[in-house]
Scaffold this motif. Structure first.
Motif, PDB file in Angstrom:
ATOM      1  N   SER A   1      10.260  -8.350 -12.990  1.00 53.25           N
ATOM      2  CA  SER A   1       8.572  -8.181 -13.012  1.00 53.25           C
ATOM      3  C   SER A   1       8.178  -9.068 -11.799  1.00 53.25           C
ATOM      4  O   SER A   1       7.006  -8.874 -11.222  1.00 53.25           O
ATOM      5  N   GLU A   2       8.897 -10.266 -11.512  1.00 50.60           N
ATOM      6  CA  GLU A   2       8.220 -10.938 -10.495  1.00 50.60           C
ATOM      7  C   GLU A   2       8.790 -10.669  -9.105  1.00 50.60           C
ATOM      8  O   GLU A   2       8.628 -11.226  -8.194  1.00 50.60           O
ATOM      9  N   HIS A   3       9.961  -9.882  -9.171  1.00 49.27           N
ATOM     10  CA  HIS A   3      10.373  -9.765  -7.842  1.00 49.27           C
ATOM     11  C   HIS A   3      10.456  -8.267  -7.239  1.00 49.27           C
ATOM     12  O   HIS A   3      10.712  -8.057  -6.052  1.00 49.27           O
ATOM     13  N   TYR A   4      10.235  -7.092  -8.206  1.00 48.91           N
ATOM     14  CA  TYR A   4      10.181  -5.851  -7.651  1.00 48.91           C
ATOM     15  C   TYR A   4       9.055  -5.632  -6.612  1.00 48.91           C
ATOM     16  O   TYR A   4       7.957  -6.076  -6.968  1.00 48.91           O
ATOM     17  N   VAL A   5       9.162  -4.852  -5.693  1.00 48.52           N
ATOM     18  CA  VAL A   5       8.453  -4.665  -4.724  1.00 48.52           C
ATOM     19  C   VAL A   5       8.544  -2.939  -4.621  1.00 48.52           C
ATOM     20  O   VAL A   5       9.671  -2.494  -4.430  1.00 48.52           O
ATOM     21  N   ASN A   6       7.463  -2.160  -4.590  1.00 45.24           N
ATOM     22  CA  ASN A   6       7.317  -0.607  -4.422  1.00 45.24           C
ATOM     23  C   ASN A   6       8.165  -0.310  -3.479  1.00 45.24           C
ATOM     24  O   ASN A   6       8.208  -0.710  -2.345  1.00 45.24           O
ATOM     25  N   LEU A   7       9.065   0.858  -3.486  1.00 50.33           N
ATOM     26  CA  LEU A   7       9.547   1.670  -2.576  1.00 50.33           C
ATOM     27  C   LEU A   7       8.770   2.853  -2.324  1.00 50.33           C
ATOM     28  O   LEU A   7       8.333   3.503  -3.178  1.00 50.33           O
TER      29      LEU A   7
ATOM     30  N   VAL B   1      10.290  21.451 -13.034  1.00 49.14           N
ATOM     31  CA  VAL B   1      11.280  20.472 -12.387  1.00 49.14           C
ATOM     32  C   VAL B   1      12.127  19.841 -13.403  1.00 49.14           C
ATOM     33  O   VAL B   1      11.638  19.287 -14.299  1.00 49.14           O
ATOM     34  N   LYS B   2      13.326  20.426 -13.532  1.00 48.82           N
ATOM     35  CA  LYS B   2      14.284  19.609 -14.569  1.00 48.82           C
ATOM     36  C   LYS B   2      15.506  18.851 -13.851  1.00 48.82           C
ATOM     37  O   LYS B   2      15.790  17.883 -14.309  1.00 48.82           O
ATOM     38  N   LYS B   3      15.783  19.213 -12.567  1.00 51.73           N
ATOM     39  CA  LYS B   3      16.718  18.662 -11.822  1.00 51.73           C
ATOM     40  C   LYS B   3      16.239  17.972 -10.761  1.00 51.73           C
ATOM     41  O   LYS B   3      15.822  18.738  -9.947  1.00 51.73           O
ATOM     42  N   VAL B   4      16.461  16.400 -10.367  1.00 49.66           N
ATOM     43  CA  VAL B   4      15.966  15.807  -9.327  1.00 49.66           C
ATOM     44  C   VAL B   4      17.041  15.176  -8.679  1.00 49.66           C
ATOM     45  O   VAL B   4      17.937  14.485  -9.373  1.00 49.66           O
ATOM     46  N   LEU B   5      17.210  15.368  -7.309  1.00 51.14           N
ATOM     47  CA  LEU B   5      17.961  14.663  -6.616  1.00 51.14           C
ATOM     48  C   LEU B   5      17.380  13.604  -5.708  1.00 51.14           C
ATOM     49  O   LEU B   5      16.462  13.791  -4.902  1.00 51.14           O
ATOM     50  N   VAL B   6      17.733  12.038  -5.961  1.00 47.12           N
ATOM     51  CA  VAL B   6      16.945  11.195  -5.238  1.00 47.12           C
ATOM     52  C   VAL B   6      18.202  10.661  -4.191  1.00 47.12           C
ATOM     53  O   VAL B   6      19.115  10.088  -4.663  1.00 47.12           O
ATOM     54  N   THR B   7      17.713  10.669  -2.935  1.00 46.62           N
ATOM     55  CA  THR B   7      18.573  10.160  -1.978  1.00 46.62           C
ATOM     56  C   THR B   7      17.984   9.038  -1.297  1.00 46.62           C
ATOM     57  O   THR B   7      16.859   8.593  -1.093  1.00 46.62           O
ATOM     58  N   GLY B   8      19.227   8.305  -0.541  1.00 47.43           N
ATOM     59  CA  GLY B   8      18.658   7.011   0.437  1.00 47.43           C
ATOM     60  C   GLY B   8      19.503   6.316   0.778  1.00 47.43           C
ATOM     61  O   GLY B   8      20.934   6.312   0.294  1.00 47.43           O
ATOM     62  N   VAL B   9      19.654   5.704   2.203  1.00 49.53           N
ATOM     63  CA  VAL B   9      20.817   5.179   2.733  1.00 49.53           C
ATOM     64  C   VAL B   9      21.308   4.012   1.892  1.00 49.53           C
ATOM     65  O   VAL B   9      20.446   3.350   0.994  1.00 49.53           O
ATOM     66  N   ALA B  10      22.442   3.447   2.187  1.00 49.18           N
ATOM     67  CA  ALA B  10      22.774   2.118   1.396  1.00 49.18           C
ATOM     68  C   ALA B  10      22.010   0.918   1.535  1.00 49.18           C
ATOM     69  O   ALA B  10      21.286   0.784   2.443  1.00 49.18           O
TER      70      ALA B  10
ATOM     71  N   ILE C   1      14.094   8.123  -0.400  1.00 52.65           N
ATOM     72  CA  ILE C   1      13.639   6.828  -0.678  1.00 52.65           C
ATOM     73  C   ILE C   1      13.640   6.191   0.753  1.00 52.65           C
ATOM     74  O   ILE C   1      14.680   6.157   1.291  1.00 52.65           O
ATOM     75  N   SER C   2      12.113   5.861   1.218  1.00 55.10           N
ATOM     76  CA  SER C   2      12.303   5.740   2.572  1.00 55.10           C
ATOM     77  C   SER C   2      11.843   4.095   2.713  1.00 55.10           C
ATOM     78  O   SER C   2      11.601   3.712   3.890  1.00 55.10           O
ATOM     79  N   GLY C   3      12.239   3.469   1.691  1.00 55.90           N
ATOM     80  CA  GLY C   3      12.188   1.806   1.908  1.00 55.90           C
ATOM     81  C   GLY C   3      10.896   1.305   1.883  1.00 55.90           C
ATOM     82  O   GLY C   3      10.089   1.693   1.333  1.00 55.90           O
ATOM     83  N   PHE C   4      10.836   0.233   2.429  1.00 58.11           N
ATOM     84  CA  PHE C   4       9.653  -0.755   2.455  1.00 58.11           C
ATOM     85  C   PHE C   4       8.662  -0.449   3.639  1.00 58.11           C
ATOM     86  O   PHE C   4       8.830   0.155   4.670  1.00 58.11           O
ATOM     87  N   SER C   5       7.373  -0.505   3.154  1.00 55.12           N
ATOM     88  CA  SER C   5       6.163  -0.520   4.080  1.00 55.12           C
ATOM     89  C   SER C   5       6.093  -2.114   4.847  1.00 55.12           C
ATOM     90  O   SER C   5       6.783  -2.974   4.426  1.00 55.12           O
ATOM     91  N   LEU C   6       5.472  -1.960   5.828  1.00 54.98           N
ATOM     92  CA  LEU C   6       5.358  -3.379   6.588  1.00 54.98           C
ATOM     93  C   LEU C   6       4.884  -4.476   5.579  1.00 54.98           C
ATOM     94  O   LEU C   6       5.260  -5.577   5.433  1.00 54.98           O
ATOM     95  N   ALA C   7       3.586  -3.940   4.863  1.00 53.25           N
ATOM     96  CA  ALA C   7       3.058  -4.841   3.818  1.00 53.25           C
ATOM     97  C   ALA C   7       3.949  -5.248   2.781  1.00 53.25           C
ATOM     98  O   ALA C   7       3.949  -6.423   2.099  1.00 53.25           O
ATOM     99  N   GLU C   8       4.967  -4.207   2.310  1.00 53.23           N
ATOM    100  CA  GLU C   8       5.853  -4.506   1.161  1.00 53.23           C
ATOM    101  C   GLU C   8       6.790  -5.531   1.794  1.00 53.23           C
ATOM    102  O   GLU C   8       7.544  -6.140   0.973  1.00 53.23           O
ATOM    103  N   VAL C   9       7.343  -5.416   2.971  1.00 54.50           N
ATOM    104  CA  VAL C   9       8.243  -6.335   3.559  1.00 54.50           C
ATOM    105  C   VAL C   9       7.699  -7.730   3.148  1.00 54.50           C
ATOM    106  O   VAL C   9       8.416  -8.774   2.835  1.00 54.50           O
ATOM    107  N   LYS C  10       6.423  -7.978   4.036  1.00 56.58           N
ATOM    108  CA  LYS C  10       5.785  -9.150   3.747  1.00 56.58           C
ATOM    109  C   LYS C  10       5.480  -9.613   2.299  1.00 56.58           C
ATOM    110  O   LYS C  10       5.879 -10.777   1.981  1.00 56.58           O
ATOM    111  N   ASP C  11       5.251  -8.652   1.233  1.00 55.70           N
ATOM    112  CA  ASP C  11       5.444  -9.165  -0.093  1.00 55.70           C
ATOM    113  C   ASP C  11       6.698  -9.670  -0.727  1.00 55.70           C
ATOM    114  O   ASP C  11       6.841 -10.428  -1.400  1.00 55.70           O
ATOM    115  N   PHE C  12       7.904  -8.839  -0.083  1.00 61.36           N
ATOM    116  CA  PHE C  12       8.944  -9.518  -0.461  1.00 61.36           C
ATOM    117  C   PHE C  12       9.217 -10.660  -0.144  1.00 61.36           C
ATOM    118  O   PHE C  12       9.975 -11.436  -0.814  1.00 61.36           O
TER     119      PHE C  12
END
Length: 860
Positions: A133-139, A190-199, A340-351
């Motif tokens: 709860s203290e470290h998660y930043v939205n993706l 929607v029953k089957k969902v595929l979530v992709t993203g780079v390592a 998953i396309s990662g952080f926005s600039l504001a979320e980088v700052k939040d991280f």
């Protein structure tokens, strides 16, 4: 229900509503089938024919096919059965929830909350808990299919991919995790969902977030239970199993109510995390099915049946994977694709703020990183953001010179963590006045490098404690610093599973091992440059760049001082000579050069670039969507060369106005400049016009399919008149009218000997312009077109299916009279054969449809 009189007959209604009926009835096909049999509409043979179909949607289609054969009376009974109040809708077969059911449900939520409340940071101290709860930043989650084929290293393409997604916001939309299972377009379930993203983008963290929220009774009210399975745990199963056993392996508290949970499968969400780590990932598109939770089968058959809807057809399933493994997923069963396309600039700052827990320090370090384009671009990937923070945590700044390359960052990461490790060990052994010698540390780093290299060659990212290479590291204190460890438990034994903090960390250690030992380089790297080709998926691209960067003088010196590792001198010399030789050859033959430019860029040695002396300077980076890192490497090389650039090919690179401005001085040196298949707005065209006004060199300019119209052409025409050096202007497939082309009249045939403007005009304009000298608006039997066709076909041959379709949209806009030329007959015949071969190998239904469309167009 749509009444019969709307379409005059029930049979007509079946045909008209076929698509929506498949969507509506897939969750209740079994009960529907039994009802049709009980009403004597279907025979037992009919039922057997339906049951033999693969998947619930295919079974519904077969039911509708049989109904059409049986006639109006059967269709009328079908609609009566469908609307019968006793027939459950939307597959909702939920039983009344007992007190015990609800008690187990709350118990399960408590378990999930405890399991997911703490985040894993790779080098946190033993026993240290970092609250989620203290470290998660939205993706950022983006809804939409992003294509299944990759031709470059996934991390290297991430920055540009993320920008292109932002530009396509009208097609793809940002969604929240809670929306993943909302109905597509408000209609299709929607029953089957595929979530992709780079390592390192945060797929597992997203899963943890969902489990954490569910455990706190926050969101996901549509589900009574969420079952989470990790493929790195499932890899330990080496004997037949069943779905019930898979659930109970880590959820024994569900045993008493599991029958009720599985009976209410429409209230069940199953999360399968890390498909790319599954050792059987290539065998999940099965043809042997499991229908019951207690039925034993091979693991891949159980999971394949679950994905295909044969097992628990009403259950919801979420699958996560890196792009590299998506081709092995039976994507025909997927209802929603999310990226998953990662952080926005504001979320980088939040991280930064959450990581350093000191607002003033976090702000100062964020400003430091923001001034470094490379580091800031990487920070959009959460795992990279963490790596950068690790470096800053140890140095409280960027030590020495600011990192310019990927290798610089990873060398500093290695040094920072070794410094942290030795400092902690020194404090712990202060009483003995004895610290760990640097030689012991360097030996351990080499062992890690050997492990990383061997597993990279085998395409493995997970290492088990039973592996001999892992066993050699037992007792090394550095393991916990660079490797993530999880414990997988099976009845009767426990297995430790290791992986590097990120895929790129493994690649860095593998390159380090190669650089400081006499181990030969991989065959793929030694042979690749001979043809100028890259591996089909960029598997070793980043490894190759790391190797070049480590063998550079400045990083080699730093590693010797800080880590006690000395680069193999013969490899240092050979790498320099290889870069010179490869660049010279690629510049002379015009082959793809981007990876070689990156190897030069990692060296950061201006003298090395000056040793590259090709007879002709041709720089071909076409059909590579360029990231900022790519542009930096190209600009670095061009700035260090002198004289004319015979050819610069930026076709289909997504080059922007800003990118053109960055290399504007280099464009002045070009003789042949190809900028086609890029969306060029007026600002970008104005940059090109500024170049044309002063360039003494540009004689050939390609702007095909770049979306330019009359206004853009007028701006270019005014610029061309200044120096009058341009001889050929290629503008096929744009929005130019006859009026726009006539603005070039005073420039043809001198200096413009050829203006190519096919696929621009309406038929009514063609006749008027055919008499204009030097302006080509249709195919001819000219040898010029034969060369053009050869160039296009070669590009098609090496393109992914996605890219091929883009090219086909452009070159298949033909009429029969255009095929009279011999070269055209040959070209389109070869193109047709290529399309047919792609269709045979294509496993993606939507892509097959697109290819077949063009196959039909060319079947003249």
């Amino acid at each position: 229900m749509v009444e019969k009189n709307v379409y005059n007959s029930c049979l007509t209604t079946v045909r008209v509503l076929r698509v929506s009926l498949v969507d509506e009835l897939e969750g209740q096909i079994d009960s529907l089938l039994e009802a049709l049999v009980s009403h004597d509409v279907f025979t037992r043979d009919d039922r057997e024919e339906v049951v033999c179909q693969q998947g619930p949607r295919a079974r519904v289609r077969k039911v509708l096919d049989i109904l059409e054969c049986k006639g109006e009376e059967a269709a009328e009974v079908f609609f009566n059965v469908r609307s019968h109040p006793q027939l459950p809708k939307d597959g909702n077969t939920a039983q009344p929830q007992s007190i015990e059911y609800k008690r187990v449900q709350q118990k399960h939520k408590d378990v999930l909350r405890r399991r997911s409340e703490c985040m894993l940071f790779y080098n946190s101290r033993h026993g240290e808990k970092i609250l989620f709860s203290e470290h998660y930043v939205n993706l950022l989650l983006v809804d939409g299919h992003q294509g299944l084929e990759i031709k470059r290293h996934e991390v290297l393409t991430f920055g540009q991919k993320r920008l292109s997604l932002q530009q396509k916001s009208a097609v793809q939309r940002k969604i929240t995790p809670t929306e993943l299972f909302s109905r597509a377009n408000g209609i299709h379930p929607v029953k089957k969902v595929l979530v992709t993203g780079v390592a390192g983008i945060g797929k597992t963290v997203l899963v943890q977030k969902m489990l954490y929220d569910f455990g706190r009774n926050k969101e996901y009210f549509a589900f009574d239970f969420i079952i989470h399975m990790s493929f790195r745990d499932l890899n330990l199963i080496d004997k037949p199993t069943n779905f019930r056993e898979l659930v109970l392996r880590k959820n024994r508290h569900l045993a008493k109510e599991l029958d009720s949970i599985l009976a209410n499968d429409d209230k069940l969400l199953i999360i399968l995390d890390g498909f790319d780590e599954f050792k059987h990932c290539r065998r999940c598109d099965v043809d042997v099915f499991v229908n019951e939770p207690d039925e034993d089968a091979e693991l891949q058959e159980v999971l394949g049946s679950l994905l295909l809807g044969e097992l628990l057809p009403n259950a919801s399933v979420m699958l996560t994977s890196r792009p590299a493994a998506i081709n092995h997923i039976p994507v025909g069963c997927i209802d929603r694709f999310a990226l998953i396309s990662g952080f926005s600039l504001a979320e980088v700052k939040d991280f930064f703020l959450r990581y350093f827990q000191d607002p003033a320090l976090a702000d100062r370090l964020f400003v430091t990183v923001s001034a470094n384009d490379l580091m800031l671009t990487l920070c959009y990937i959460p795992a990279f953001c963490y790596i950068v923070c690790c470096i800053l945590k140890e140095s409280k700044d960027l030590c020495g010179e600011s990192p310019k390359t990927m290798t610089d960052i990873y060398v500093q990461y290695l040094v920072a963590l070794l410094h942290s490790h030795t400092q902690t060990r020194a404090e712990a052994s202060l009483q003995d006045q004895k610290a760990e010698p640097i030689q012991q540390l360097s030996d351990t780093v080499l062992k890690l490098g050997r492990l990383a290299f061997q597993k990279l060659m085998e395409h493995q990212t997970l290492f088990y404690s039973s592996d001999q290479d892992v066993a050699a590291l037992q007792g090394c204190s550095l393991i916990s610093t660079f490797l993530d460890k999880t414990v997988a438990q099976e009845p009767g034994f426990t297995e430790e599973v290791f992986s590097f903090a990120h895929l790129t960390v493994q690649e860095f250690f593998a390159a380090l091992y190669c650089a400081v030992t006499d181990h030969p380089l991989p065959d793929a790297i030694q042979s690749k440059a001979k043809t100028g080709e890259v591996t089909h998926n960029g598997h070793l691209d980043l490894f190759n760049r790391f190797l070049s960067g480590i063998l550079s003088d400045r990083n080699a010196s730093l590693l010797l001082r800080q880590v006690g590792l000395s680069c193999h001198k013969e490899k240092v010399d050979n790498n320099r000579q290889k870069i010179i030789k490869d660049l010279t050859m690629l510049c002379e033959n015009g082959a793809h050069i981007l990876n070689c430019l990156h190897c030069l860029f990692e060296q950061q040695d201006s003298l090395l670039a000056q040793e590259v002396q090709p007879k002709t300077l041709r720089v071909n980076v076409s059909d590579e969507t360029l990231s900022q890192m790519d542009c930096n490497a190209i600009n670095y090389f061009l700035n260090l060369t002198h004289g004319k650039i015979s050819e610069l090919d930026l076709t289909g690179t997504g080059v922007s106005c800003n990118a053109l401005r960055d290399i504007q001085t280099q464009l002045l040196r070009c003789e042949n400049l190809w900028l086609g298949e890029n969306i060029l707005d007026m600002d970008a065209v104005q940059v090109i016009a500024d170049v044309m006004r002063v360039s003494e060199n540009i004689t050939h300019l390609g702007l095909g399919w770049s979306n330019i119209g009359d206004d853009e052409l007028l701006a270019l025409t005014d610029a061309i008149r200044v120096k009058k050096k341009l001889k050929e202007l290629w503008m096929e497939g744009n929005r130019v009218s006859s009026k726009g082309l006539l603005s070039l009249s005073d420039l043809t045939p001198d200096p413009l000997t050829r203006v190519v403007a096919i696929w621009n005009l309406q038929e009514t304009e063609l006749e008027f312009l055919r008499i204009q000298q030097s302006i080509t608006v249709n195919f001819t039997d000219d040898a010029m077109w034969e060369a053009w066709g050869e160039w296009v076909f070669k590009r098609c041959e090496v393109s992914s299916n996605e890219k091929l379709v883009m090219v086909l949209h452009k070159v298949c806009n033909i009429s029969t009279h255009c095929l009279k030329a011999e070269w055209a007959k040959t070209f389109y015949n070869r193109l047709s054969q290529l399309i047919k071969s792609r269709i045979e190998c294509c496993t993606e239904e939507d892509m097959c449809k697109k290819l077949k469309k063009f196959d039909n167009i060319l079947d003249l």
